[in-house]
Design an enzyme around this catalytic site. Structure first.
Site, PDB file in Angstrom:
ATOM      1  N   LYS A  88      83.182  22.737 112.945  1.00 13.91           N
ATOM      2  CA  LYS A  88      83.524  22.328 111.575  1.00 13.91           C
ATOM      3  C   LYS A  88      84.178  20.964 111.650  1.00 13.91           C
ATOM      4  CE  LYS A  88      83.583  24.351 107.420  1.00 13.91           C
ATOM      5  NZ  LYS A  88      82.751  25.493 106.995  1.00 13.91           N
TER       6      LYS A  88
HETATM    7  N1  GLU Z   1      79.664  25.040 104.969  1.00 11.96           N
HETATM    8  C1  GLU Z   1      78.807  26.176 105.022  1.00 11.96           C
HETATM    9  C2  GLU Z   1      79.524  27.362 105.648  1.00 11.96           C
HETATM   10  O1  GLU Z   1      80.722  27.387 105.712  1.00 11.96           O
HETATM   11  C3  GLU Z   1      77.457  25.879 105.658  1.00 11.96           C
HETATM   12  C4  GLU Z   1      77.533  25.380 107.062  1.00 11.96           C
HETATM   13  C5  GLU Z   1      76.188  24.900 107.597  1.00 11.96           C
HETATM   14  O2  GLU Z   1      75.204  24.979 106.892  1.00 11.96           O
HETATM   15  O3  GLU Z   1      76.165  24.443 108.741  1.00 11.96           O
HETATM   16  O4  GLU Z   1      78.919  28.331 106.025  1.00 11.96           O
END
Ligand code: GLU
Length: 410
Positions: A102
């Protein structure tokens, strides 16, 4: 306790059941790599502001690091760590070939102009680009970012490394994004609800659903639920919500929201606060906005039979135990909100192969993966006599542990 500690309570419970030794727990719990960068931005008034940016790579035992990019005043290092670890467990539960990561910038994007956001995103991407790669780490949108942010990231990365559409997911369709990626978080929630309905004693068609949040997740959950025949009785954004016990006309709400960016004032609905929405008499409550929305002080007032965690970590551990004690079923984030990253997996696959799927294909594959994930978690619920959250963590941690072992780490 910070958000990362809170997520790790669930991890530890799974690790206990899996009988993991201390060293293995450390390996699976700690982020493998963390980068903190300063992101200097020339603001429109000529001043310079320096923001803190992060990219945290939690675990890549099952595949490249994958996860969103959050722009939010509370996106500090612990928050991003928590979210990175949730991505590891989520990708493992969905059984897609990704690890978890992240990123984020601690900023308030709602107070910044588009040119400021563009400059900040480019600088951030340049500062973290050496960690990224289609087979290393693939960012996506999250709270405070969107397909435009991904377009800037792709462009900034491409200007250093050459054209690489698969470096980010959640892009605009014109730049290699996938049809159905926007709606995937909402579709995914509804596919899990469909699959779980019998087990939860729920009739999806006609179920009264309240959704907190009307952004990239909440608005799509509301739309998908409405299309599926649910009665969406309330939705909200940061300012508050709207409520109609007979059910809202969600496509009209969405269209109006697109035009004026606010829910308040929508005809045929009463207004209500976010706190009131969480306590509505409904069948399914969907927290799809911030973390910790349901906590020890309001969990006893939740009237829904089922809480569906469309946001990441929307229920605190104390809130979770209150809900469990009261017999409210909680469908955990790492299972139900995987639709977003599964949609990203399809986008990445299409980019690698340089071909396009149509929406029917995307949704059919999404349904297959979400239903499969639900069934795998349910099997653990039955076998181990645990909650859905405990089962999802057992499944996810177990899969990552096996991959780490096969690779020879432990
Ligand atoms: N931000 C989204 C999540 O927390 C999607 C992450 C992604 O598609 O890599 O699942």
């Amino acid at each position: 306790m910070n958000a990362f500690d809170e997520v790790n309570l669930s991890f530890d419970r799974a690790a206990d059941r899996l009988d993991l030794d201390d060293g293995t727990r450390d390996l699976l719990k700690k982020p493998w790599r963390e980068l903190t960068v300063s992101v200097p931005v020339r603001m429109d008034d000529g001043s310079i502001k320096v923001f803190n940016g992060y990219r945290i790579q939690h675990n890549a035992a099952r595949g490249p690091y994958k996860g969103g990019t959050r722009y939010h005043p509370r996106a500090d290092v612990d928050e991003v760590r928590a979210l990175a670890s949730l991505m590891t467990w989520k990708a493992a539960v969905a059984n897609i070939p990704f690890g978890g990561g992240k990123g984020g910038i601690q900023c308030d994007p709602t107070t910044m102009s588009e040119p400021e956001l563009n400059r900040m995103t480019r600088r951030y991407t340049v500062n973290i680009h050496h960690l990224l790669g289609v087979n290393r780490d693939i960012p996506a949108p999250d709270m405070g970012t969107n397909s435009q942010t991904m377009a800037w990231m792709m462009d900034a990365y491409g200007s250093i490394e050459g054209y690489t559409p698969g470096i980010v997911t959640g892009k605009p369709i014109e730049l290699g994004g996938s049809v159905g990626r926007d709606s995937a978080p909402g579709q995914g929630v509804v596919y899990v609800m469909d699959e779980a309905a019998g087990d939860l004693g729920l009739t999806v068609s006609g179920a009264r659903v309240a959704v907190q949040g009307f952004g990239q997740v909440g608005s799509w959950v509301a739309r998908a639920a409405h299309t599926r025949g649910c009665k969406v009785i309330a939705v909200s954004d940061v300012e508050g919500g709207i409520y109609n016990p007979a059910g809202l006309d969600v496509p009209r709400v969405a269209e109006r929201y697109r035009q004026c960016s606010r829910l308040a004032g929508f005809p045929d609905a009463e207004t209500l606060t976010n706190a009131e929405l969480l306590e509505l008499d409904c069948d399914v409550l969907v927290p799809a906005a911030i973390e910790g929305a349901i906590h020890k002080d309001n969990a006893d007032r939740v009237k829904a039979a089922v809480v569906v965690e469309a946001a990441n970590h929307p229920v605190t551990p104390e809130g979770d135990s209150v809900l469990n004690d009261r017999g409210v079923q909680v469908m955990p984030d790492i299972l139900v909100n995987a639709g977003g990253v599964v949609g990203s997996y399809f986008e990445w696959t299409q980019n690698l192969y340089q071909r396009r799927w149509d929406e029917r294909e995307v949704n059919a594959e999404l349904r297959k993966i979400m239903a499969g994930a639900y069934r795998a978690v349910r099997e653990v619920v039955r076998r181990e006599q645990v909650t859905f959250r405990e089962a999802a963590f057992l499944l996810g941690v177990g899969r990552v542990h096996r991959a780490a072992k096969l690779r020879g780490f432990v």
